[in-house]
Design a protein around this motif. Structure first.
Motif, short mmCIF file in Angstrom:
data_model
loop_
_atom_site.label_atom_id
_atom_site.label_comp_id
_atom_site.label_asym_id
_atom_site.label_seq_id
_atom_site.Cartn_x
_atom_site.Cartn_y
_atom_site.Cartn_z
N THR A 173 -5.86 99.29 -21.18
CA THR A 173 -4.50 99.29 -20.63
C THR A 173 -3.65 98.23 -21.32
OG1 THR A 173 -4.97 97.66 -18.89
CG2 THR A 173 -5.41 99.98 -18.38
N VAL A 174 -4.10 97.76 -22.48
CA VAL A 174 -3.48 96.60 -23.13
C VAL A 174 -2.87 97.01 -24.47
CG1 VAL A 174 -3.91 94.30 -24.07
CG2 VAL A 174 -5.12 95.05 -22.01
N THR A 175 -1.62 96.63 -24.68
CA THR A 175 -0.94 96.91 -25.94
C THR A 175 -0.94 95.66 -26.83
OG1 THR A 175 1.27 96.16 -25.28
CG2 THR A 175 0.63 98.41 -24.64
N ASP A 191 5.62 105.95 -39.26
CA ASP A 191 4.86 106.43 -38.10
C ASP A 191 3.46 105.83 -38.13
OD1 ASP A 191 4.40 107.77 -35.77
OD2 ASP A 191 4.02 109.72 -36.70
N PHE A 192 2.84 105.74 -36.98
CA PHE A 192 1.43 105.43 -36.85
C PHE A 192 1.00 105.88 -35.47
CE2 PHE A 192 3.78 101.51 -35.83
CZ PHE A 192 3.35 101.24 -34.53
N ILE A 193 -0.28 106.11 -35.27
CA ILE A 193 -0.76 106.60 -33.99
C ILE A 193 -0.43 105.57 -32.90
CG2 ILE A 193 -2.81 107.25 -32.65
CD1 ILE A 193 -4.03 108.23 -35.31
N GLY A 194 0.27 106.02 -31.87
CA GLY A 194 0.66 105.14 -30.77
C GLY A 194 2.06 104.59 -30.88
N LYS A 195 2.76 104.83 -32.01
CA LYS A 195 4.08 104.22 -32.20
C LYS A 195 5.07 104.70 -31.15
CE LYS A 195 7.78 103.41 -35.52
NZ LYS A 195 8.23 103.54 -36.92
N ARG A 196 5.10 106.01 -30.89
CA ARG A 196 6.05 106.53 -29.91
C ARG A 196 5.80 105.95 -28.53
NH1 ARG A 196 6.36 110.28 -26.02
NH2 ARG A 196 4.16 110.79 -26.28
N SER A 197 4.53 105.81 -28.17
CA SER A 197 4.19 105.29 -26.85
C SER A 197 4.62 103.83 -26.68
CB SER A 197 2.68 105.43 -26.60
OG SER A 197 2.32 106.79 -26.53
N LEU A 198 4.60 103.06 -27.76
CA LEU A 198 5.00 101.65 -27.67
C LEU A 198 6.49 101.50 -27.35
CD1 LEU A 198 3.05 99.96 -30.60
CD2 LEU A 198 2.52 99.90 -28.17
#
Length: 286
Positions: A173-175, A191-198
């Motif tokens: 649960t940690v960014t 882009d990179f995996i997780g970029k949109r979620s950040l």
């Protein structure tokens, strides 16, 4: 060599390690000690389902290499008596770089990286030469009072530097932002995996748990890992838990105990007194 975090699609830290460019199209990626078995299929999933056009091939080489870490202020001097071909001077061999040469005649890759926070090098040789090179290192280190160190010592040293262990200081649960590692999130990559979620509002809102250091009021008090943290020790049960201890050690160097913890709005609370309620007592920390 570059240190990196691997994120899930949700932007949470999945694993971390060092990736080294060995040649133009050849890379070596390390993971956490127990993470290789999950990272390899994760890479394969993305290559096979999302980017099958990429000419990238992943091969596990864990069993092909033996790696010996040398840490401490005399590590360069020790290595100088073992290495052939490689210039170990700081200008020629900077931090986070790799050189190829020989160690007592054995072909080797030498990395100037360190998880202990001390000056350090890692020697990587074919696995069949591991014992031979290990014995050579121990022999060459005798004038420097060399001694093997285990994972408990390694964990203590890295915690003194604030280095994380994924799966211990993180829990899915940690960014990177929660870890105070904003610097590692590239603003240049398209882009990179997780970029949109950040970029989600929930990830950037106040009140998220953040990694901070703790000092118990009593210097000899080693907090229990996993212990809960509260702001008000007099609150009636159920108390409002604002965080938990992730790593805790007694440091001979500091002469006291210390800990790492994930605490709600942790960085805004630096200098504030918090409390760790236990069954028989409540421990004050700052």
């Amino acid at each position: 060599c570059r240190y990196g975090l691997m994120l899930g699609e949700d932007g949470m830290v999945f694993d971390d390690g060092v990736t080294t460019r060995l040649s133009e199209h050849h890379y070596l990626m390390s993971t956490t000690s127990g993470g290789a078995a999950r990272v390899l299929p994760w890479l394969e999933e993305w290559l096979q389902t999302e980017w099958p056009s990429l000419e990238v091939y992943c091969t596990s080489v864990t069993e092909q290499w033996a790696t010996i870490a040398i840490s401490g202020p005399d590590s360069r001097k020790l290595l100088a008596g073992l290495v052939e071909v490689v210039d170990l001077a700081p200008e020629a061999f900077p931090h986070m770089s790799m050189r190829e040469g020989r160690v007592r005649g054995v072909p080797a890759r030498i990395f100037r990286i360190s998880f202990s926070g001390e000056l350090g090098f890692e020697i990587q040789v074919p696995a069949s030469y591991g014992l031979r090179v290990w014995e050579a290192v121990i022999e060459a280190g005798a004038p420097y009072a060399i001694t093997p160190y285990g994972t408990e010592t390694m964990h203590l040293l890295r915690a003194e530097k604030g280095y994380i262990i994924t799966g211990q200081d993180t829990d899915g649960t940690v960014t990177p932002y929660d870890l105070g590692m904003d610097w590692i999130v590239s603003s240049k990559k398209p882009d990179f995996i997780g970029k949109r979620s950040l970029a989600r509002a929930d990830i950037q809102k106040a009140g998220r748990k953040q990694l901070v250091g703790l000092l118990p009021d009593l210097a000899s008090e080693v907090l229990e890992e996993g212990a809960q943290i509260v702001a008000d020790p007099h609150e009636t049960i159920p108390m409002t838990m604002i965080g938990h201890v992730t790593s805790s050690y007694m440091s001979p160097h500091l002469g006291r105990a210390f800990a790492l913890a994930m605490v709600r709005d942790g960085r805004a609370r630096i200098g504030q007194k918090l409390y760790v309620p236990m069954i028989d007592r409540t421990i004050a920390v700052i």
